[in-house]
Write a protein that holds these residues in place. Structure first.
Motif, PDB file in Angstrom:
ATOM      1  N   ALA A  28       0.832  -1.202   0.000  1.00 49.92           N
ATOM      2  CA  ALA A  28       0.000   0.000   0.000  1.00 49.92           C
ATOM      3  C   ALA A  28       0.867   1.254   0.000  1.00 49.92           C
ATOM      4  CB  ALA A  28      -0.929  -0.007   1.207  1.00 49.92           C
ATOM      5  N   GLU A  29       1.948   1.221   0.749  1.00 46.16           N
ATOM      6  CA  GLU A  29       2.856   2.371   0.807  1.00 46.16           C
ATOM      7  C   GLU A  29       3.499   2.637  -0.556  1.00 46.16           C
ATOM      8  OE1 GLU A  29       6.983   3.499   3.050  1.00 46.16           O
ATOM      9  OE2 GLU A  29       5.482   2.416   4.220  1.00 46.16           O
ATOM     10  N   GLU A  30       3.841   1.579  -1.280  1.00 46.97           N
ATOM     11  CA  GLU A  30       4.413   1.738  -2.624  1.00 46.97           C
ATOM     12  C   GLU A  30       3.425   2.462  -3.540  1.00 46.97           C
ATOM     13  OE1 GLU A  30       7.550   0.564  -3.859  1.00 46.97           O
ATOM     14  OE2 GLU A  30       7.972   0.326  -1.730  1.00 46.97           O
ATOM     15  N   VAL A  31       2.158   2.110  -3.432  1.00 45.94           N
ATOM     16  CA  VAL A  31       1.128   2.757  -4.249  1.00 45.94           C
ATOM     17  C   VAL A  31       0.949   4.207  -3.802  1.00 45.94           C
ATOM     18  CG1 VAL A  31      -1.299   2.715  -4.948  1.00 45.94           C
ATOM     19  CG2 VAL A  31      -0.034   0.565  -4.719  1.00 45.94           C
ATOM     20  N   GLU A  32       0.912   4.429  -2.491  1.00 44.36           N
ATOM     21  CA  GLU A  32       0.744   5.786  -1.958  1.00 44.36           C
ATOM     22  C   GLU A  32       1.862   6.717  -2.423  1.00 44.36           C
ATOM     23  OE1 GLU A  32      -1.597   5.408   2.251  1.00 44.36           O
ATOM     24  OE2 GLU A  32       0.477   4.715   2.225  1.00 44.36           O
ATOM     25  N   LYS A  33       3.084   6.210  -2.451  1.00 38.47           N
ATOM     26  CA  LYS A  33       4.239   7.013  -2.857  1.00 38.47           C
ATOM     27  C   LYS A  33       4.306   7.228  -4.369  1.00 38.47           C
ATOM     28  CE  LYS A  33       7.506   5.559   0.719  1.00 38.47           C
ATOM     29  NZ  LYS A  33       8.773   4.819   0.881  1.00 38.47           N
ATOM     30  N   GLY A  34       3.480   6.498  -5.113  1.00 41.14           N
ATOM     31  CA  GLY A  34       3.520   6.603  -6.565  1.00 41.14           C
ATOM     32  C   GLY A  34       4.584   5.728  -7.200  1.00 41.14           C
ATOM     33  N   GLU A  35       5.153   4.817  -6.402  1.00 45.74           N
ATOM     34  CA  GLU A  35       6.191   3.924  -6.915  1.00 45.74           C
ATOM     35  C   GLU A  35       5.602   2.714  -7.634  1.00 45.74           C
ATOM     36  OE1 GLU A  35       8.818   3.089  -3.649  1.00 45.74           O
ATOM     37  OE2 GLU A  35       9.290   5.199  -3.382  1.00 45.74           O
ATOM     38  N   MET A  36       4.337   2.471  -7.415  1.00 44.39           N
ATOM     39  CA  MET A  36       3.625   1.396  -8.102  1.00 44.39           C
ATOM     40  C   MET A  36       2.307   1.961  -8.603  1.00 44.39           C
ATOM     41  SD  MET A  36       5.391  -1.368  -8.188  1.00 44.39           S
ATOM     42  CE  MET A  36       4.199  -2.602  -8.630  1.00 44.39           C
ATOM     43  N   PRO A  37       1.844   1.580  -9.753  1.00 48.65           N
ATOM     44  CA  PRO A  37       2.558   0.735 -10.702  1.00 48.65           C
ATOM     45  C   PRO A  37       3.755   1.473 -11.301  1.00 48.65           C
ATOM     46  CG  PRO A  37       0.519   1.530 -11.677  1.00 48.65           C
ATOM     47  CD  PRO A  37       0.542   1.994 -10.253  1.00 48.65           C
ATOM     48  N   LEU A  38       4.721   0.697 -11.763  1.00 46.43           N
ATOM     49  CA  LEU A  38       5.916   1.271 -12.367  1.00 46.43           C
ATOM     50  C   LEU A  38       5.540   2.115 -13.580  1.00 46.43           C
ATOM     51  CD1 LEU A  38       8.259  -1.853 -12.277  1.00 46.43           C
ATOM     52  CD2 LEU A  38       8.305   0.131 -10.748  1.00 46.43           C
ATOM     53  N   SER A  39       6.269   3.199 -13.774  1.00 45.55           N
ATOM     54  CA  SER A  39       5.959   4.108 -14.883  1.00 45.55           C
ATOM     55  C   SER A  39       6.040   3.408 -16.235  1.00 45.55           C
ATOM     56  CB  SER A  39       6.871   5.330 -14.849  1.00 45.55           C
ATOM     57  OG  SER A  39       8.222   4.945 -14.893  1.00 45.55           O
ATOM     58  N   ILE A  40       6.974   2.479 -16.403  1.00 45.80           N
ATOM     59  CA  ILE A  40       7.073   1.755 -17.677  1.00 45.80           C
ATOM     60  C   ILE A  40       5.824   0.908 -17.906  1.00 45.80           C
ATOM     61  CG2 ILE A  40       8.360  -0.205 -16.717  1.00 45.80           C
ATOM     62  CD1 ILE A  40       8.761   1.316 -20.248  1.00 45.80           C
ATOM     63  N   TYR A  41       5.256   0.384 -16.830  1.00 45.49           N
ATOM     64  CA  TYR A  41       4.036  -0.405 -16.959  1.00 45.49           C
ATOM     65  C   TYR A  41       2.868   0.493 -17.356  1.00 45.49           C
ATOM     66  CZ  TYR A  41       0.451  -3.867 -16.144  1.00 45.49           C
ATOM     67  OH  TYR A  41      -0.597  -4.730 -16.319  1.00 45.49           O
ATOM     68  N   ALA A  52      -7.137   9.170  -8.382  1.00 48.58           N
ATOM     69  CA  ALA A  52      -6.924   9.282  -6.934  1.00 48.58           C
ATOM     70  C   ALA A  52      -7.895   8.373  -6.179  1.00 48.58           C
ATOM     71  CB  ALA A  52      -7.081  10.729  -6.486  1.00 48.58           C
ATOM     72  N   GLY A  53      -9.135   8.324  -6.621  1.00 44.19           N
ATOM     73  CA  GLY A  53     -10.130   7.470  -5.971  1.00 44.19           C
ATOM     74  C   GLY A  53      -9.814   5.993  -6.126  1.00 44.19           C
ATOM     75  N   GLU A  54      -9.378   5.602  -7.317  1.00 39.87           N
ATOM     76  CA  GLU A  54      -9.010   4.201  -7.550  1.00 39.87           C
ATOM     77  C   GLU A  54      -7.802   3.807  -6.702  1.00 39.87           C
ATOM     78  OE1 GLU A  54     -10.412   3.600 -12.178  1.00 39.87           O
ATOM     79  OE2 GLU A  54      -8.492   4.595 -11.772  1.00 39.87           O
ATOM     80  N   LYS A  55      -6.831   4.725  -6.612  1.00 39.74           N
ATOM     81  CA  LYS A  55      -5.657   4.452  -5.772  1.00 39.74           C
ATOM     82  C   LYS A  55      -6.067   4.229  -4.331  1.00 39.74           C
ATOM     83  CE  LYS A  55      -1.719   6.586  -8.008  1.00 39.74           C
ATOM     84  NZ  LYS A  55      -0.662   7.591  -7.920  1.00 39.74           N
ATOM     85  N   GLU A  56      -6.940   5.089  -3.828  1.00 39.56           N
ATOM     86  CA  GLU A  56      -7.371   4.974  -2.437  1.00 39.56           C
ATOM     87  C   GLU A  56      -8.096   3.650  -2.195  1.00 39.56           C
ATOM     88  OE1 GLU A  56      -7.238   5.664   1.324  1.00 39.56           O
ATOM     89  OE2 GLU A  56      -6.298   7.012  -0.114  1.00 39.56           O
ATOM     90  N   GLN A  57      -8.952   3.260  -3.129  1.00 43.76           N
ATOM     91  CA  GLN A  57      -9.652   1.976  -2.999  1.00 43.76           C
ATOM     92  C   GLN A  57      -8.666   0.812  -3.045  1.00 43.76           C
ATOM     93  OE1 GLN A  57     -12.518   2.189  -6.212  1.00 43.76           O
ATOM     94  NE2 GLN A  57     -14.165   2.684  -4.782  1.00 43.76           N
ATOM     95  N   PHE A  58      -7.693   0.894  -3.930  1.00 36.51           N
ATOM     96  CA  PHE A  58      -6.691  -0.160  -4.061  1.00 36.51           C
ATOM     97  C   PHE A  58      -5.859  -0.278  -2.787  1.00 36.51           C
ATOM     98  CE2 PHE A  58      -2.553  -1.597  -6.119  1.00 36.51           C
ATOM     99  CZ  PHE A  58      -2.938  -2.924  -6.182  1.00 36.51           C
ATOM    100  N   ILE A  59      -5.437   0.858  -2.260  1.00 36.17           N
ATOM    101  CA  ILE A  59      -4.651   0.880  -1.023  1.00 36.17           C
ATOM    102  C   ILE A  59      -5.448   0.268   0.122  1.00 36.17           C
ATOM    103  CG2 ILE A  59      -3.704   2.443   0.729  1.00 36.17           C
ATOM    104  CD1 ILE A  59      -2.953   4.299  -1.719  1.00 36.17           C
ATOM    105  N   GLN A  60      -6.693   0.671   0.248  1.00 42.51           N
ATOM    106  CA  GLN A  60      -7.546   0.127   1.308  1.00 42.51           C
ATOM    107  C   GLN A  60      -7.733  -1.376   1.127  1.00 42.51           C
ATOM    108  OE1 GLN A  60      -8.393   1.959   3.859  1.00 42.51           O
ATOM    109  NE2 GLN A  60      -9.411   0.268   4.875  1.00 42.51           N
ATOM    110  N   GLY A  61      -7.921  -1.804  -0.114  1.00 43.72           N
ATOM    111  CA  GLY A  61      -8.082  -3.231  -0.389  1.00 43.72           C
ATOM    112  C   GLY A  61      -6.842  -4.032  -0.033  1.00 43.72           C
ATOM    113  N   LEU A  62      -5.663  -3.495  -0.338  1.00 44.75           N
ATOM    114  CA  LEU A  62      -4.418  -4.174   0.031  1.00 44.75           C
ATOM    115  C   LEU A  62      -4.325  -4.347   1.539  1.00 44.75           C
ATOM    116  CD1 LEU A  62      -1.880  -2.385  -2.334  1.00 44.75           C
ATOM    117  CD2 LEU A  62      -2.405  -4.830  -2.332  1.00 44.75           C
ATOM    118  N   LYS A  63      -4.623  -3.285   2.255  1.00 49.91           N
ATOM    119  CA  LYS A  63      -4.528  -3.333   3.717  1.00 49.91           C
ATOM    120  C   LYS A  63      -5.547  -4.306   4.308  1.00 49.91           C
ATOM    121  CE  LYS A  63      -2.603   1.287   4.282  1.00 49.91           C
ATOM    122  NZ  LYS A  63      -2.843   2.657   4.773  1.00 49.91           N
ATOM    123  N   GLU A  64      -6.761  -4.277   3.788  1.00 46.38           N
ATOM    124  CA  GLU A  64      -7.806  -5.150   4.327  1.00 46.38           C
ATOM    125  C   GLU A  64      -7.576  -6.610   3.951  1.00 46.38           C
ATOM    126  OE1 GLU A  64     -11.632  -3.630   3.204  1.00 46.38           O
ATOM    127  OE2 GLU A  64     -11.327  -1.765   4.312  1.00 46.38           O
TER     128      GLU A  64
END
Length: 79
Positions: A28-41, A52-64
Motif C-alpha cells: 500500500a505504501e508503494e502505491v501511496e508514494k507513486g512507486e507502483m505501478p511502475l511508470s514503464i508499466y 486518486a479514488g481508484e488508488k485509495e480503494q486499491f490501497i484500502q483493499g491491500l490493507k484489508e
C-alpha cells in the motif's frame, strides 16, 4: 520487465497465499508514494494509470486483504 516481476513476487506473491505472510502495508505504501505501478508499466498499459479514488480503494483493499503490521505480528505468533 521479468526482473521487476520477480522482485515484486518476492514481496507479494498471491500464488503463495496462506503459506507465508504478506506485507500489505508495504504494498500500500508503494502505491501511496507513486512507486507502483511502475511508470514503464503505465506507459505500456495506460489503463493502469489510476485515479486518486481508484488508488485509495486499491490501497484500502491491500490493507484489508493482506493486513498490516498488527496482522503480521499475529501471523508470526501463530507460527
Amino acid at each position: 520487465v521479468q526482473d521487476d516481476v520477480t522482485e515484486g513476487r518476492s514481496h507479494l506473491n498471491i500464488s503463495e497465499w496462506g503459506t507465508r505472510k504478506f506485507h500489505g502495508d508495504e504494498a500500500a505504501e508503494e502505491v501511496e508514494k507513486g512507486e507502483m505501478p511502475l511508470s514503464i508499466y503505465v506507459f505500456t498499459h495506460p489503463e493502469a494509470n489510476l485515479t486518486a479514488g481508484e488508488k485509495e480503494q486499491f490501497i484500502q483493499g491491500l490493507k484489508e486483504t493482506f493486513g498490516g503490521e498488527s496482522e503480521e505480528q499475529e501471523y508470526e505468533e501463530e507460527q
